[in-house]
Design a protein around this motif. Structure first.
Motif, PDB file in Angstrom:
ATOM      1  N   UNK A  16       0.804 -72.667  28.234  1.00  0.00           N
ATOM      2  CA  UNK A  16       0.586 -72.261  29.636  1.00  0.00           C
ATOM      3  C   UNK A  16       0.191 -70.938  29.734  1.00  0.00           C
ATOM      4  N   UNK A  17      -0.289 -70.224  30.744  1.00  0.00           N
ATOM      5  CA  UNK A  17      -0.776 -68.984  30.924  1.00  0.00           C
ATOM      6  C   UNK A  17       0.122 -67.986  30.595  1.00  0.00           C
ATOM      7  N   UNK A  18       1.522 -68.100  30.994  1.00  0.00           N
ATOM      8  CA  UNK A  18       2.607 -67.093  30.702  1.00  0.00           C
ATOM      9  C   UNK A  18       2.912 -66.856  29.288  1.00  0.00           C
ATOM     10  N   UNK A  19       2.954 -68.246  28.817  1.00  0.00           N
ATOM     11  CA  UNK A  19       3.066 -67.988  27.038  1.00  0.00           C
ATOM     12  C   UNK A  19       1.688 -67.514  26.269  1.00  0.00           C
TER      13      UNK A  19
ATOM     14  N   UNK B 182       5.292 -56.686  32.139  1.00  0.00           N
ATOM     15  CA  UNK B 182       4.268 -55.925  32.956  1.00  0.00           C
ATOM     16  C   UNK B 182       3.132 -56.659  33.253  1.00  0.00           C
ATOM     17  N   UNK B 183       2.627 -57.430  32.567  1.00  0.00           N
ATOM     18  CA  UNK B 183       1.437 -58.522  32.734  1.00  0.00           C
ATOM     19  C   UNK B 183       1.625 -59.413  33.698  1.00  0.00           C
ATOM     20  N   UNK B 184       2.924 -60.004  33.483  1.00  0.00           N
ATOM     21  CA  UNK B 184       3.174 -61.156  34.354  1.00  0.00           C
ATOM     22  C   UNK B 184       3.794 -60.696  35.841  1.00  0.00           C
TER      23      UNK B 184
ATOM     24  N   UNK C 199      11.479 -60.883  38.977  1.00  0.00           N
ATOM     25  CA  UNK C 199      12.335 -62.061  38.446  1.00  0.00           C
ATOM     26  C   UNK C 199      11.788 -63.432  38.070  1.00  0.00           C
ATOM     27  N   UNK C 200      10.805 -63.830  38.471  1.00  0.00           N
ATOM     28  CA  UNK C 200      10.231 -65.190  38.012  1.00  0.00           C
ATOM     29  C   UNK C 200       9.504 -64.792  36.799  1.00  0.00           C
TER      30      UNK C 200
END
Length: 275
Positions: free
Chosen positions: A114-117, A215-217, A224-225
């Motif tokens: 996924x994008x976060x990973x 910082x990027x997310x 928090x998320x």
């Protein structure tokens, strides 16, 4: 011969990963059975390696063509057969090296679920590569500024390629413009790398992964998320080196929301990094 051509195995290495006088790439005097294009490519690689080490040690302004040739074990006439001057050689090293970095980041991004990973793993690839070849990090991030207008254009183009990793980010909260926010994030990451490398902490760059990932997310998910996502996602095994050598990363079709039904970290296509 295409001046940007490298043997496939060399395309995986950052300039400066080896010394210019690496015995494995020596060319014996006298008649050679090597094709002329192979000889030229080997000399070019050695010159780029020699340039990176020379510039990292002496600074761009103080490094001379003679210094670079000496570090590479290549004559000045050969240098001028391959490059028009010091700036041309510097920009060639910068473009080749940053191309390796972007391809490795894109491969790590594409391998993530996924994008976060993907953001975290592409940052991991970036930090590990720079930490592994500190001479290139110094040359590419610090000394590029001494090149003048051409160096500034290279930085701008590189940051544009970094923005591709945020091409399909979730809409940030509060109606903040996505483009301006991505610019701020990309610029912040770059300046953080610059500060660490300039302070002689290049070997500590991998330690910045948690802070830079958050910082990027956080601007797009909320702090928090973003923290919850980063704690929850597993570490993705590093992609084999050969997967990073292709001209373009593999394309992956968007797969919709994650397993919890949350669309904030959906699977997206790998970025088009201009390779």
């Amino acid at each position: 011969m295409n001046s940007d051509a490298f043997p496939a195995a060399e395309a995986l290495l950052l300039p400066g990963a080896r010394t210019g006088r690496d015995p494995a790439r020596s060319i014996k005097r006298g008649p050679s059975r090597l094709p002329p294009d192979v000889v030229a490519a080997t000399q070019r690689e050695r010159l780029l390696d020699g340039l990176v080490h020379t510039v990292a040690q002496q600074g761009y302004q103080h490094a001379t063509v003679s210094d670079i040739c000496r570090a590479a074990g290549v004559t000045r006439p050969v240098f001028y057969e391959l490059f028009s001057g010091k700036e041309d050689a510097f920009l060639a090293a910068h473009r080749h090296g940053t191309g390796v970095v972007i391809r490795r980041m894109a491969a790590a991004f594409a391998a993530a679920p996924d994008w976060c990973t993907g953001i975290r793993e592409s940052l991991r690839a970036l930090l590990n590569l720079l930490a592994g070849v500190p001479a290139f990090a110094t040359m590419a991030v610090i000394e590029i500024e001494a090149v003048g207008p051409a160096g500034r254009r290279e930085i701008a183009q590189l940051l544009t390629r970094f923005r591709a990793f945020f091409a399909e980010v979730p809409e940030p909260p509060g109606g903040v413009g996505v483009e301006a926010l991505v610019d701020a994030v990309v610029g912040g990451v770059y300046r953080t790398l610059h500060r660490a490398i300039d302070a002689g902490r290049t070997d500590q760059l991998p330690d910045l992964l948690p802070a830079l990932s958050l910082f990027c997310l956080a601007p797009f998910l909320g702090p928090d998320e973003a923290h919850r996502r980063l704690v929850a996602v597993p570490t993705v095994p590093a992609a084999p080196a050969t997967s990073a050598s292709s001209a373009a990363p593999p394309q992956v079709t968007a797969a919709g929301p994650d397993a919890d039904g949350d669309p904030s970290c959906t699977r997206i296509d790998p970025p088009d990094t201009g390779q």
